[in-house]
Design a protein around this motif. Sequence first.
Motif, PDB file in Angstrom:
ATOM      1  N   THR A  98       0.818  -1.219   0.000  1.00 47.52           N
ATOM      2  CA  THR A  98       0.000   0.000   0.000  1.00 47.52           C
ATOM      3  C   THR A  98       0.852   1.268   0.000  1.00 47.52           C
ATOM      4  OG1 THR A  98      -0.130  -0.164   2.417  1.00 47.52           O
ATOM      5  CG2 THR A  98      -1.950  -1.104   1.141  1.00 47.52           C
ATOM      6  N   GLY A  99       2.116   1.159   0.395  1.00 47.94           N
ATOM      7  CA  GLY A  99       2.984   2.330   0.347  1.00 47.94           C
ATOM      8  C   GLY A  99       3.257   2.769  -1.067  1.00 47.94           C
ATOM      9  N   ARG A 100       3.552   1.816  -1.946  1.00 53.56           N
ATOM     10  CA  ARG A 100       3.817   2.147  -3.352  1.00 53.56           C
ATOM     11  C   ARG A 100       2.521   2.378  -4.130  1.00 53.56           C
ATOM     12  NH1 ARG A 100       7.036  -1.643  -7.801  1.00 53.56           N
ATOM     13  NH2 ARG A 100       6.767  -0.214  -9.581  1.00 53.56           N
ATOM     14  N   TYR A 101       1.470   1.658  -3.726  1.00 56.42           N
ATOM     15  CA  TYR A 101       0.196   1.747  -4.451  1.00 56.42           C
ATOM     16  C   TYR A 101      -0.919   2.159  -3.487  1.00 56.42           C
ATOM     17  CZ  TYR A 101       2.810  -1.079  -7.842  1.00 56.42           C
ATOM     18  OH  TYR A 101       3.754  -1.553  -8.725  1.00 56.42           O
ATOM     19  N   PRO A 102      -1.101   3.452  -3.251  1.00 58.97           N
ATOM     20  CA  PRO A 102      -2.137   3.922  -2.319  1.00 58.97           C
ATOM     21  C   PRO A 102      -3.546   3.494  -2.730  1.00 58.97           C
ATOM     22  CG  PRO A 102      -0.616   5.695  -2.891  1.00 58.97           C
ATOM     23  CD  PRO A 102      -0.298   4.560  -3.799  1.00 58.97           C
ATOM     24  N   HIS A 103      -3.740   3.223  -4.044  1.00 58.97           N
ATOM     25  CA  HIS A 103      -5.058   2.778  -4.516  1.00 58.97           C
ATOM     26  C   HIS A 103      -5.499   1.502  -3.800  1.00 58.97           C
ATOM     27  CE1 HIS A 103      -3.532   5.256  -7.856  1.00 58.97           C
ATOM     28  NE2 HIS A 103      -4.798   5.489  -8.155  1.00 58.97           N
ATOM     29  N   LEU A 104      -4.525   0.740  -3.319  1.00 61.21           N
ATOM     30  CA  LEU A 104      -4.851  -0.539  -2.701  1.00 61.21           C
ATOM     31  C   LEU A 104      -5.623  -0.404  -1.399  1.00 61.21           C
ATOM     32  CD1 LEU A 104      -1.525  -2.527  -3.269  1.00 61.21           C
ATOM     33  CD2 LEU A 104      -3.770  -3.070  -4.246  1.00 61.21           C
ATOM     34  N   VAL A 105      -5.419   0.701  -0.689  1.00 58.76           N
ATOM     35  CA  VAL A 105      -6.070   0.860   0.612  1.00 58.76           C
ATOM     36  C   VAL A 105      -7.587   0.745   0.468  1.00 58.76           C
ATOM     37  CG1 VAL A 105      -6.464   2.414   2.561  1.00 58.76           C
ATOM     38  CG2 VAL A 105      -4.180   2.252   1.524  1.00 58.76           C
ATOM     39  N   HIS A 106      -8.145   1.474  -0.504  1.00 56.17           N
ATOM     40  CA  HIS A 106      -9.593   1.443  -0.724  1.00 56.17           C
ATOM     41  C   HIS A 106     -10.041   0.070  -1.202  1.00 56.17           C
ATOM     42  CE1 HIS A 106     -13.577   2.907  -1.507  1.00 56.17           C
ATOM     43  NE2 HIS A 106     -13.494   2.613  -2.792  1.00 56.17           N
ATOM     44  N   LEU A 107      -9.245  -0.555  -2.072  1.00 55.70           N
ATOM     45  CA  LEU A 107      -9.603  -1.883  -2.574  1.00 55.70           C
ATOM     46  C   LEU A 107      -9.561  -2.918  -1.450  1.00 55.70           C
ATOM     47  CD1 LEU A 107      -7.741  -1.871  -6.002  1.00 55.70           C
ATOM     48  CD2 LEU A 107     -10.211  -1.980  -5.670  1.00 55.70           C
ATOM     49  N   HIS A 108      -8.550  -2.844  -0.600  1.00 54.03           N
ATOM     50  CA  HIS A 108      -8.473  -3.773   0.535  1.00 54.03           C
ATOM     51  C   HIS A 108      -9.673  -3.608   1.465  1.00 54.03           C
ATOM     52  CE1 HIS A 108      -3.793  -4.321   0.256  1.00 54.03           C
ATOM     53  NE2 HIS A 108      -4.443  -4.838  -0.766  1.00 54.03           N
ATOM     54  N   ASP A 109     -10.085  -2.354   1.672  1.00 50.33           N
ATOM     55  CA  ASP A 109     -11.262  -2.109   2.520  1.00 50.33           C
ATOM     56  C   ASP A 109     -12.510  -2.732   1.901  1.00 50.33           C
ATOM     57  OD1 ASP A 109      -9.734  -0.741   4.344  1.00 50.33           O
ATOM     58  OD2 ASP A 109     -10.262   1.257   3.596  1.00 50.33           O
ATOM     59  N   ILE A 111     -12.631  -5.245  -0.170  1.00 51.33           N
ATOM     60  CA  ILE A 111     -12.495  -6.701  -0.111  1.00 51.33           C
ATOM     61  C   ILE A 111     -12.838  -7.214   1.281  1.00 51.33           C
ATOM     62  CG2 ILE A 111     -10.775  -8.565  -0.174  1.00 51.33           C
ATOM     63  CD1 ILE A 111      -9.447  -6.973  -2.511  1.00 51.33           C
ATOM     64  N   LYS A 112     -12.420  -6.481   2.303  1.00 51.24           N
ATOM     65  CA  LYS A 112     -12.754  -6.857   3.674  1.00 51.24           C
ATOM     66  C   LYS A 112     -14.263  -6.792   3.898  1.00 51.24           C
ATOM     67  CE  LYS A 112     -11.794  -7.579   8.142  1.00 51.24           C
ATOM     68  NZ  LYS A 112     -13.142  -7.601   8.705  1.00 51.24           N
ATOM     69  N   THR A 113     -14.896  -5.734   3.376  1.00 49.47           N
ATOM     70  CA  THR A 113     -16.339  -5.567   3.548  1.00 49.47           C
ATOM     71  C   THR A 113     -17.127  -6.641   2.798  1.00 49.47           C
ATOM     72  OG1 THR A 113     -16.079  -3.176   3.810  1.00 49.47           O
ATOM     73  CG2 THR A 113     -18.271  -3.976   3.222  1.00 49.47           C
ATOM     74  N   GLN A 118      -8.964 -10.301   5.211  1.00 48.67           N
ATOM     75  CA  GLN A 118      -7.932  -9.374   5.681  1.00 48.67           C
ATOM     76  C   GLN A 118      -6.720  -9.560   4.781  1.00 48.67           C
ATOM     77  OE1 GLN A 118      -8.696  -7.304   8.394  1.00 48.67           O
ATOM     78  NE2 GLN A 118      -6.892  -6.160   7.657  1.00 48.67           N
ATOM     79  N   TRP A 119      -6.507  -8.627   3.867  1.00 46.31           N
ATOM     80  CA  TRP A 119      -5.598  -8.879   2.758  1.00 46.31           C
ATOM     81  C   TRP A 119      -4.176  -9.197   3.200  1.00 46.31           C
ATOM     82  CZ3 TRP A 119      -7.111 -10.442  -1.658  1.00 46.31           C
ATOM     83  CH2 TRP A 119      -6.188 -10.585  -2.690  1.00 46.31           C
ATOM     84  N   ASN A 120      -3.630  -8.414   4.093  1.00 48.38           N
ATOM     85  CA  ASN A 120      -2.233  -8.609   4.474  1.00 48.38           C
ATOM     86  C   ASN A 120      -2.001  -9.864   5.305  1.00 48.38           C
ATOM     87  OD1 ASN A 120      -1.245  -6.401   3.102  1.00 48.38           O
ATOM     88  ND2 ASN A 120      -1.628  -4.999   4.793  1.00 48.38           N
TER      89      ASN A 120
END
Length: 513
Positions: A98-109, A111-113, A118-120
């Motif tokens: 998520t540090g290199r790809y901030p877009h992942l934060v929203h996608l991980h959320d 996916i969790k929902t 829990q992606w990591n």
Amino acid sequence: MMEAAQSVLMLLLFVVHSPTNFAQQDATMDNRAAGKSVVDAVIKCLDRASIFPDDRNILRRIACAETQYGQNAITFTESNWGGIWQVTAADFERTQNTGRYPHLVHLHDNIKTLWNIQWNSLDRRDLLKPFYSGLVARLVLTLTEIAENKPIPVLISAQAGYWQAYYNPLGSLPAFQTAATSNACESQCLGRLDICIMMDSSGSIGFLNFFLARVFLKDLLGSFEGGSARAALVVFSSTVHLTFPLDTNMTWSEKRLAALDTKLTPHLRDNTHTAAAIKYCIDMFNSTPSIPGVPKINLVITDDTVANTAPLAAAVGITSFAVGVGSEVVLSELLQITDNNRDRVHYLDNFQDLAEFFRQLNRETCEIPQTPRINDTISDSLIRAERRYFRYPVREEGIHIRISTTAGKIAAYYSYTETNPSDAVNDGKIDGITVIPYHKARTTSASRLDSAGSSSDLPLVEVYITVVGMSENNNYTIQGTTYMTNAVSVANYLCKIVLFIYGCLLLVGSVLT
């Protein structure tokens, strides 16, 4: 003796009224599960989530090119944990960065929902499950497309280059193209449907682009050849021109030639009036004798704005698809055509992209289920691996599905939630005569009309059925009847037997005493 007779009676009544149990099958979460139906189920689940952009069908093609849908012998060899999509360790790690790809934060959320993942906390061994392998592959494509600004192309030849450049540098371009066009990857559906195809013929479409549109129409019509589908073709501008109607006597070969004929399918070169074309097709459906239960489908291909006509088509039971081509198309107006169904809206950058798009439209239109009336018997034919889809209402007493094979072999599955169940995802298998029970937890809406046209205040449960051809040529019939009607008939017959047995027991008892 009296107690024994009563026990027999209770047992027989239980057998008569006991519904078939259902057990949910979801092979997408089974380690090392493979096959086309598994891949289809994964992709449908990801598409329904609506958290990813349109993948232009590349995810399906990658699965086919990488492992033949997991059926290649190398797919699950020792220490190969990439799964059906052969995700590398480096790409798996990218989806966690998520540090290199901030877009992942929203996608991980999201996916969790959606899936409580829990992606990591995932391990690469989890990719042996098809759903995880497909999900990671879809994240990799999204990172390439959005974060690195490399949009996915539409044409298979361009997708082969994209796959080699950003997914599998060691991959073979010819191998990808061969896999993507093979029957194993993109099987043809001959279809059992009525479709009215509307092609924009306005002045904003140049000569070359309209020629490409004609070739596309020819190929789309050819994809239904040999089946029981019926097709009409109209072109529209300020006026509507009919190339051929639904009930034409033309052969499929003649229909394909008509699509290419400049007189039969003219370039009208005037303003765009989509509303007139849609109304024309609605009127054609209303005036043409229909086949009970067969889906009615409108398909609009346009490069310009449209009028708000979707409620007209949806109100009379017509399912609509919309394909927008070029930069002048407005998404909200395409959604008006499809009654706000995003899954049935497609956008293409240019008319060259139409060249291979007929395959996807063939598959998607064929997946619209038939809706036979209760008690109607449907006779049909399938080639190997071809599928047919049905939808029935389930009232409180359940529904009785009878499938008989007169030639070849078929397999059939049902589901309350999956519109296209398969051997990978289903609530049960249909074998001969199967009773499907009513389940309140799976109601879809209240007080609707059922297939027989009768109104009910009970919450409606719908069941979806898929029939698959297993031999080269397969003939079968399918019929849905209310469970109570069949149960009562069987019960009456069994009651006569029970009374006879009961009388015999009483007679024997009186003799012994």
